[in-house]
Design a protein around this motif. Structure first.
Motif, PDB file in Angstrom:
ATOM      1  N   GLU A 120      -1.454  11.920   5.085  1.00 34.56           N
ATOM      2  CA  GLU A 120      -0.206  10.743   5.749  1.00 34.56           C
ATOM      3  C   GLU A 120      -0.363   9.812   5.805  1.00 34.56           C
ATOM      4  OE1 GLU A 120       2.722  11.280   8.981  1.00 34.56           O
ATOM      5  OE2 GLU A 120       1.653  12.791   9.313  1.00 34.56           O
ATOM      6  N   GLY A 121       0.372   8.953   5.561  1.00 32.73           N
ATOM      7  CA  GLY A 121       0.083   7.691   5.313  1.00 32.73           C
ATOM      8  C   GLY A 121      -0.672   6.581   3.727  1.00 32.73           C
ATOM      9  N   PHE A 122      -1.716   5.958   4.349  1.00 32.96           N
ATOM     10  CA  PHE A 122      -2.588   5.194   3.360  1.00 32.96           C
ATOM     11  C   PHE A 122      -1.734   4.927   2.245  1.00 32.96           C
ATOM     12  CE2 PHE A 122      -4.941   8.282   5.470  1.00 32.96           C
ATOM     13  CZ  PHE A 122      -6.238   7.361   6.143  1.00 32.96           C
ATOM     14  N   LYS A 123      -0.705   3.806   2.480  1.00 33.51           N
ATOM     15  CA  LYS A 123       0.506   3.779   1.250  1.00 33.51           C
ATOM     16  C   LYS A 123      -0.163   2.736   0.709  1.00 33.51           C
ATOM     17  CE  LYS A 123       2.984   0.714   4.840  1.00 33.51           C
ATOM     18  NZ  LYS A 123       4.200   0.842   5.582  1.00 33.51           N
ATOM     19  N   ARG A 124      -1.162   1.703   0.667  1.00 36.88           N
ATOM     20  CA  ARG A 124      -2.068   0.749   0.057  1.00 36.88           C
ATOM     21  C   ARG A 124      -3.817   1.479  -0.181  1.00 36.88           C
ATOM     22  NH1 ARG A 124       1.493  -1.366   3.194  1.00 36.88           N
ATOM     23  NH2 ARG A 124       1.871  -3.394   3.328  1.00 36.88           N
ATOM     24  N   SER A 125      -3.492   2.296  -0.720  1.00 32.92           N
ATOM     25  CA  SER A 125      -4.931   3.146  -1.230  1.00 32.92           C
ATOM     26  C   SER A 125      -4.449   3.116  -2.208  1.00 32.92           C
ATOM     27  CB  SER A 125      -5.300   4.440  -0.664  1.00 32.92           C
ATOM     28  OG  SER A 125      -4.441   5.695  -1.009  1.00 32.92           O
ATOM     29  N   SER A 126      -5.806   3.283  -2.935  1.00 35.48           N
ATOM     30  CA  SER A 126      -5.501   3.597  -4.572  1.00 35.48           C
ATOM     31  C   SER A 126      -5.256   5.389  -4.918  1.00 35.48           C
ATOM     32  CB  SER A 126      -6.779   3.692  -5.322  1.00 35.48           C
ATOM     33  OG  SER A 126      -7.730   3.848  -4.991  1.00 35.48           O
ATOM     34  N   MET A 127      -4.961   5.695  -3.681  1.00 34.65           N
ATOM     35  CA  MET A 127      -5.427   7.592  -4.154  1.00 34.65           C
ATOM     36  C   MET A 127      -3.631   7.837  -4.715  1.00 34.65           C
ATOM     37  SD  MET A 127      -8.162   8.753  -3.150  1.00 34.65           S
ATOM     38  CE  MET A 127      -9.091   7.458  -2.035  1.00 34.65           C
ATOM     39  N   PRO A 128      -3.743   9.307  -5.380  1.00 36.40           N
ATOM     40  CA  PRO A 128      -2.522   9.689  -5.593  1.00 36.40           C
ATOM     41  C   PRO A 128      -1.111   9.389  -4.455  1.00 36.40           C
ATOM     42  CG  PRO A 128      -4.609  10.813  -6.980  1.00 36.40           C
ATOM     43  CD  PRO A 128      -4.504   9.467  -5.861  1.00 36.40           C
ATOM     44  N   LYS A 129      -0.507   9.357  -4.816  1.00 35.83           N
ATOM     45  CA  LYS A 129       0.857   9.202  -3.974  1.00 35.83           C
ATOM     46  C   LYS A 129       1.424  10.418  -4.254  1.00 35.83           C
ATOM     47  CE  LYS A 129      -0.616   5.304  -2.206  1.00 35.83           C
ATOM     48  NZ  LYS A 129      -1.410   4.592  -3.627  1.00 35.83           N
ATOM     49  N   ILE A 130       2.873  10.980  -3.406  1.00 34.73           N
ATOM     50  CA  ILE A 130       4.301  11.387  -3.721  1.00 34.73           C
ATOM     51  C   ILE A 130       4.597  10.702  -2.156  1.00 34.73           C
ATOM     52  CG2 ILE A 130       5.671  13.665  -2.703  1.00 34.73           C
ATOM     53  CD1 ILE A 130       2.859  15.123  -3.595  1.00 34.73           C
ATOM     54  N   GLU A 131       5.844   9.949  -2.275  1.00 33.40           N
ATOM     55  CA  GLU A 131       6.533   9.321  -1.866  1.00 33.40           C
ATOM     56  C   GLU A 131       7.651   9.802  -0.918  1.00 33.40           C
ATOM     57  OE1 GLU A 131       9.229   5.261  -0.504  1.00 33.40           O
ATOM     58  OE2 GLU A 131       7.598   5.319  -3.063  1.00 33.40           O
ATOM     59  N   VAL A 132       8.274  10.411   0.413  1.00 32.92           N
ATOM     60  CA  VAL A 132       9.064  11.404   1.353  1.00 32.92           C
ATOM     61  C   VAL A 132      10.577   9.828   0.978  1.00 32.92           C
ATOM     62  CG1 VAL A 132       9.774  12.561   2.751  1.00 32.92           C
ATOM     63  CG2 VAL A 132       7.380  12.644   2.005  1.00 32.92           C
ATOM     64  N   HIS A 133      11.523   9.610   0.423  1.00 34.99           N
ATOM     65  CA  HIS A 133      12.764   9.073   0.566  1.00 34.99           C
ATOM     66  C   HIS A 133      13.702  10.069   0.956  1.00 34.99           C
ATOM     67  CE1 HIS A 133      15.883   6.755  -0.772  1.00 34.99           C
ATOM     68  NE2 HIS A 133      16.600   7.096  -1.463  1.00 34.99           N
ATOM     69  N   ARG A 134      14.488   9.389   2.005  1.00 42.74           N
ATOM     70  CA  ARG A 134      16.162   9.532   3.053  1.00 42.74           C
ATOM     71  C   ARG A 134      16.870   8.702   2.802  1.00 42.74           C
ATOM     72  NH1 ARG A 134      16.144  14.387   4.822  1.00 42.74           N
ATOM     73  NH2 ARG A 134      13.853  15.483   6.430  1.00 42.74           N
ATOM     74  N   ARG A 135      17.774   8.577   1.529  1.00 42.24           N
ATOM     75  CA  ARG A 135      18.622   8.137   1.231  1.00 42.24           C
ATOM     76  C   ARG A 135      19.157   6.900   3.282  1.00 42.24           C
ATOM     77  NH1 ARG A 135      23.177  11.306  -0.623  1.00 42.24           N
ATOM     78  NH2 ARG A 135      23.030  12.574   1.615  1.00 42.24           N
ATOM     79  N   GLU A 136      19.444   8.372   4.028  1.00 42.36           N
ATOM     80  CA  GLU A 136      19.989   7.416   5.246  1.00 42.36           C
ATOM     81  C   GLU A 136      18.770   6.454   5.865  1.00 42.36           C
ATOM     82  OE1 GLU A 136      18.708  10.390   8.382  1.00 42.36           O
ATOM     83  OE2 GLU A 136      20.335  10.975   8.149  1.00 42.36           O
ATOM     84  N   ARG A 137      17.480   6.997   5.592  1.00 44.85           N
ATOM     85  CA  ARG A 137      16.347   5.689   5.901  1.00 44.85           C
ATOM     86  C   ARG A 137      16.420   4.074   5.127  1.00 44.85           C
ATOM     87  NH1 ARG A 137      14.259   2.498   7.536  1.00 44.85           N
ATOM     88  NH2 ARG A 137      11.989   2.451   8.676  1.00 44.85           N
ATOM     89  N   SER A 138      16.454   4.733   4.281  1.00 48.07           N
ATOM     90  CA  SER A 138      16.608   2.749   3.400  1.00 48.07           C
ATOM     91  C   SER A 138      17.617   3.261   2.094  1.00 48.07           C
ATOM     92  CB  SER A 138      14.746   2.669   3.394  1.00 48.07           C
ATOM     93  OG  SER A 138      14.179   2.021   2.150  1.00 48.07           O
TER      94      SER A 138
END
Length: 168
Positions: A102-120
């Motif tokens: 959970e997190g490590f958004k700046r890493s070079s690891m494969p990613k799944i992004e969670v998106h909620r319309r109300e958040r952003s």
């Protein structure tokens, strides 16, 4: 050999932990051994003031372990730098099939992004910047992207993708 790593990323308050809980449960249901690593950009403590483990750490122990028949916990002092994720996985997660972070958004690891319309209205990995390691999005609204988009509650579908891409 180190296990594959998949990072769940999103802006704060989007539902990373909730999705990660569902993914871990589904992967366990399928018989996989799962490691989980939570990134904290701030200082955290699992010790509680006054407890023996806290007292040992406060006394200067560089590594302090708590063991029981059911589990083991470790507090290890990093000094001024956070260890590299690959090294952390190689050291502590060699006995699992996959590591979900959970997190490590700046890493070079494969990613799944969670998106909620109300958040952003924008995504971290497709919008503010283009992250080539993004391989799927879990969203509460339909999106047209260059990666598969899953319903935010479709843990089984995401696990199918993870299994096919990293475990089969």
């Amino acid at each position: 050999m180190t296990p594959p790593i998949v990072s769940i990323v999103a802006k704060s308050g989007t539902g990373k932990t909730t999705l990660l809980e569902k993914l871990i449960s589904e992967m366990k249901r399928r018989g996989f051994r799962v490691g989980a690593i939570k990134h904290d950009a701030h200082s955290f403590s699992i010790d509680h003031e006054g407890k023996d483990s806290w007292r040992l750490t406060q006394a200067g122990a560089d590594t302090m372990l708590i063991t029981s028949p059911a589990k083991i916990a470790m507090v290890r002092q990093n000094g001024d730098s956070e260890p590299v994720l690959d090294e952390t996985v190689a050291t502590y997660c060699r006995d699992v099939d996959i590591v979900l972070t959970e997190g490590f958004k700046r890493s070079s690891m494969p990613k799944i992004e969670v998106h909620r319309r109300e958040r952003s209205a924008t995504l971290l990995c497709r919008g503010e910047r283009h992250d080539p390691t993004l391989f799927a999005v879990a969203s509460d609204e339909p999106l047209k992207l260059d990666v598969p988009v899953f319903d935010i509650n479709d843990a089984a579908g995401l696990c199918d993708l993870i299994d096919k891409r990293f475990l089969s």
